[in-house]
Design a protein around this motif. Structure first.
Motif, PDB file in Angstrom:
ATOM      1  N   GLY A 120       0.758  -1.242   0.038  1.00  0.00           N
ATOM      2  CA  GLY A 120      -0.161   0.049  -0.027  1.00  0.00           C
ATOM      3  C   GLY A 120       0.814   1.261   0.049  1.00  0.00           C
ATOM      4  O   GLY A 120       0.539   2.133  -0.677  1.00  0.00           O
ATOM      5  N   LEU A 121       2.038   1.253   0.833  1.00  0.00           N
ATOM      6  CA  LEU A 121       2.804   2.541   0.859  1.00  0.00           C
ATOM      7  C   LEU A 121       3.568   2.823  -0.503  1.00  0.00           C
ATOM      8  O   LEU A 121       3.236   3.988  -0.916  1.00  0.00           O
ATOM      9  N   PRO A 122       4.024   1.741  -1.185  1.00  0.00           N
ATOM     10  CA  PRO A 122       4.457   2.318  -2.573  1.00  0.00           C
ATOM     11  C   PRO A 122       3.463   2.657  -3.582  1.00  0.00           C
ATOM     12  O   PRO A 122       3.663   3.345  -4.440  1.00  0.00           O
ATOM     13  N   LEU A 123       2.176   1.879  -3.539  1.00  0.00           N
ATOM     14  CA  LEU A 123       1.323   2.140  -4.480  1.00  0.00           C
ATOM     15  C   LEU A 123       0.772   3.831  -4.279  1.00  0.00           C
ATOM     16  O   LEU A 123       0.664   4.579  -5.105  1.00  0.00           O
ATOM     17  N   ALA A 164     -10.988  -7.615   2.461  1.00  0.00           N
ATOM     18  CA  ALA A 164     -10.873  -6.321   1.499  1.00  0.00           C
ATOM     19  C   ALA A 164     -11.339  -5.098   2.172  1.00  0.00           C
ATOM     20  O   ALA A 164     -10.595  -4.095   1.936  1.00  0.00           O
ATOM     21  N   GLN A 165     -12.357  -5.366   3.042  1.00  0.00           N
ATOM     22  CA  GLN A 165     -12.526  -4.103   4.075  1.00  0.00           C
ATOM     23  C   GLN A 165     -11.357  -3.668   4.947  1.00  0.00           C
ATOM     24  O   GLN A 165     -10.934  -2.536   5.032  1.00  0.00           O
ATOM     25  N   ALA A 212      -7.041   0.394   5.696  1.00  0.00           N
ATOM     26  CA  ALA A 212      -5.556   0.496   6.116  1.00  0.00           C
ATOM     27  C   ALA A 212      -4.924   1.541   4.994  1.00  0.00           C
ATOM     28  O   ALA A 212      -4.326   2.521   5.291  1.00  0.00           O
ATOM     29  N   LEU A 213      -5.385   1.406   3.650  1.00  0.00           N
ATOM     30  CA  LEU A 213      -5.007   2.390   2.643  1.00  0.00           C
ATOM     31  C   LEU A 213      -5.601   3.594   2.774  1.00  0.00           C
ATOM     32  O   LEU A 213      -4.749   4.732   2.603  1.00  0.00           O
ATOM     33  N   THR A 214      -7.096   3.692   3.253  1.00  0.00           N
ATOM     34  CA  THR A 214      -7.462   5.071   3.390  1.00  0.00           C
ATOM     35  C   THR A 214      -6.646   5.873   4.659  1.00  0.00           C
ATOM     36  O   THR A 214      -6.443   7.088   4.707  1.00  0.00           O
ATOM     37  N   THR A 243      -8.547   8.614  -3.351  1.00  0.00           N
ATOM     38  CA  THR A 243     -10.041   7.945  -2.713  1.00  0.00           C
ATOM     39  C   THR A 243      -9.902   6.562  -3.134  1.00  0.00           C
ATOM     40  O   THR A 243      -9.384   5.820  -3.968  1.00  0.00           O
ATOM     41  N   ALA A 244     -10.370   5.611  -2.055  1.00  0.00           N
ATOM     42  CA  ALA A 244     -10.646   4.153  -2.446  1.00  0.00           C
ATOM     43  C   ALA A 244     -12.071   3.616  -1.985  1.00  0.00           C
ATOM     44  O   ALA A 244     -12.795   4.244  -1.177  1.00  0.00           O
ATOM     45  N   VAL A 245     -12.263   2.733  -2.770  1.00  0.00           N
ATOM     46  CA  VAL A 245     -13.483   2.242  -2.507  1.00  0.00           C
ATOM     47  C   VAL A 245     -13.739   0.513  -2.301  1.00  0.00           C
ATOM     48  O   VAL A 245     -12.551  -0.237  -3.008  1.00  0.00           O
TER      49      VAL A 245
END
Length: 566
Positions: free
Chosen positions: A56-59, A81-82, A87-89, A99-101
């Motif tokens: 997630g951090l590199p993304l 998934a949730q 975490a990404l948010t 933004t993430a969904v």
């Protein structure tokens, strides 16, 4: 090494520092540099090692915050998934426009489609719902630059191989791809060869090894004694909460029902439970309103609850690899935990297979005896004595003891011991009436505390007959549990519910003990439940509760309506 050594942007470093991240885990330290450099990556790491931050951090560091889907992350279950989406948010800087969904089956399309239409940049979802959205024309992957397969081995084990291939075909050539898996069987290697280009491989733990923070134990228990053994283990556990793994949905419901009747705050979780109900169950587990979760493998995937200190494998997993995932529900993020696996005498050969896979020997333990269960309960009560004395206002109890000594001619020590036994749930040798006789059950154990026999007396000894149903399927409530009024609820067989779901909803919403419920009859469109000592406030609260999206609408049953004479 610190996160500052990984060349992450300052905004990201500030965010994760605020979240309390200090040093990267092994998988983060190994995976972040090549992902920042744009390389494809295969990461072999166990559950709970920080993989979400690893990809997630590199993304987030490389993503341009322009409208449209730039990253797709596949996860095997809605819970995982949730968890990843949350975490990404949290990782994204507060001033970021990214933004993430999270998209998954079992929930309404509307909010998910709405978020996509607003220009969400990151989509985290399960394969089935991703394909549904693609076929509806609501998800466009043409702009995806980052593709992540999380828990790839579990995804394929659950039968998503074709779905992963279908989704992978829509990912543009040149997109950076990362695959994370706890194990690397041949099928996963094949997927990696098809979807990844010249990947870097990082492996931070021996393949299929288990976390060091889990104390792995086992007990040999004949099948018919499993439920009895489970209740004793749970009654004497030190962990705040426990998860009990079983093979099927029906087993989860039946065992949860029996645990509720035994006084445990328990609930069942399976793949058939509606999403909104699953979220309520997990929220209750996190908050302490539930202490025992009885779950199937699929339902518990991705579950991360800090209170879970004990994993019980009520049924040995069919695949040794599944054992790794099960015990990974505890001992996460540096916490310690314990796992206990029940083997029947015929299943002893599976012990060797699991130990060979994990490279870690399992320690045999004793199942607590009834005396140990009562002693443990008594010790916990005695731990509360000083605090109660300090609270004062004990005169009424001193007077009651003095009266008992004077009028009943009882020794004060005998009174204290009897009261402690009663408060611990010990009412003497177990005797249940059956017909005009009496039955007394005696259990024998060998030197390892393993159950080896039982006898039943009603004038002569009887051995349990062959083919007898498992204890958790034949459990009947004593008369005190069956007393009460009969109520009607507006859910039935057509809603796919079982007794466990009904018991869980009523006890949790009404704040009732499991023993307050008696006989349950489930009909196609409604069900009848016997409930003792239900007040109006509890009735109103239960009436508003939902199972599978349908309100219970609980009310006192008046029987079938009489036909009017014409």
């Amino acid at each position: 090494m610190s996160f500052a050594d990984l060349d992450l942007p300052e905004a990201l470093l500030n965010t994760i520092s605020d979240l309390g991240f200090v040093e990267p885990t092994d998988i983060q330290a190994a995976a972040i540099p090549p992902l920042l450099a744009g390389r494809d990556l295969v990461g072999v790491a166990q559950t709970g090692t920080g993989k979400t931050a690893a990809f997630g951090l590199p993304l987030l560091a490389r993503m341009e915050p322009t409208p449209g889907v730039k990253a797709l992350i596949l996860a095997p279950t809605r819970e995982l998934a949730q968890q990843s989406a949350r975490a990404l948010t949290s990782f994204a800087p507060s001033d970021s426009a990214i933004t993430a969904v999270c998209v998954y089956g079992g929930s309404a399309y509307g909010p998910q489609i709405g978020a996509l239409r607003k220009g969400a940049n990151i989509v985290v979802g399960t394969p089935g719902r991703i394909i549904d959205l693609l076929e509806r024309g609501e998800l466009d992957l043409s702009g995806v630059s980052y593709f992540v397969l999380d828990e790839a081995d579990e995804m394929l084990r659950m039968g998503f191989a074709e779905d992963v291939e279908r989704i992978g075909a829509d990912i543009p050539d040149g997109a950076q791809t990362a695959l994370f898996s706890a194990t690397m069987p041949a099928q996963i290697t094949k997927v990696a060869e098809e979807l990844l280009h010249d990947p870097v491989r990082v492996e931070v733990a021996p393949q299929s090894s288990t976390v060091d923070t889990v104390d792995q134990t086992y007990a040999v228990v004949p099948f018919k004694f499993k439920m009895d053994a489970l209740t004793r283990v749970l009654a004497t556990r030190d962990a705040e909460a426990a998860i009990v793994f079983v093979r099927t949905r029906s087993d989860a419901e039946e065992i949860a029902t029996d645990l509720l009747a035994a006084g445990f705050k328990a609930a069942a979780l399976s793949g058939d439970v509606a999403q909104d109900e699953r979220e309520r169950i997990i929220a209750r587990l996190r908050s302490g309103k539930l202490d025992v979760l009885v779950a199937t493998d699929v339902a518990a995937r991705g579950l991360d609850v800090a209170r879970l200190g004990l994993v019980v494998n009520y049924d040995v997993p069919r695949e040794a690899e599944a054992y790794v995932h099960r015990i990974g529900r505890t001992g996460r993020a540096g916490r310690t935990g314990t796992s206990l696996t029940f083997f029947t005498p015929r299943e002893r050969y599976r012990l060797t297979k699991i130990e060979k896979l994990t490279g870690t020997p399992m320690r045999e333990v004793h199942v607590p005896s009834p005396a140990q269960v009562h002693a443990d309960a008594a010790a916990k009560l005695l731990d509360q004595v000083e605090a109660r004395l300090d609270a004062e206002e004990m005169d009424v109890y001193y007077h009651a003891l003095q009266d008992a000594q004077r009028t009943r001619h009882l020794d004060i020590g005998d009174i204290a011991a009897a009261l402690l036994a009663l408060a611990s749930g010990d009412r003497g040798p177990t005797q249940l009436k059956r017909g005009s006789g009496r039955i007394r059950r005696e259990e024998r154990v060998d030197e390892f505390g393993r159950f080896i026999s039982a006898s039943f007396e009603d004038g002569r000894d009887k051995a349990p007959s062959k083919g007898r149903k498992p204890a958790h399927r034949q459990a009947s409530r004593p008369p005190s549990m069956r007393a009460g009024k009969r109520y009607r609820i507006e859910v039935g067989k057509r809603d796919g519910i079982g007794p466990g779901a009904i018991v869980g909803a009523i006890t949790n919403e009404g704040g009732l003990p499991g023993k307050a419920l008696g006989h349950i009859d489930i009909f196609p469109s409604f069900s009848l439940v016997e409930i003792a000592n239900l007040n109006e406030a509890q009735q109103a609260k239960i009436a508003r509760a939902r199972i599978g999206g349908r309100a219970l609408k609980l009310r006192e049953d008046r029987g079938p309506k009489k036909r009017r004479n014409r």
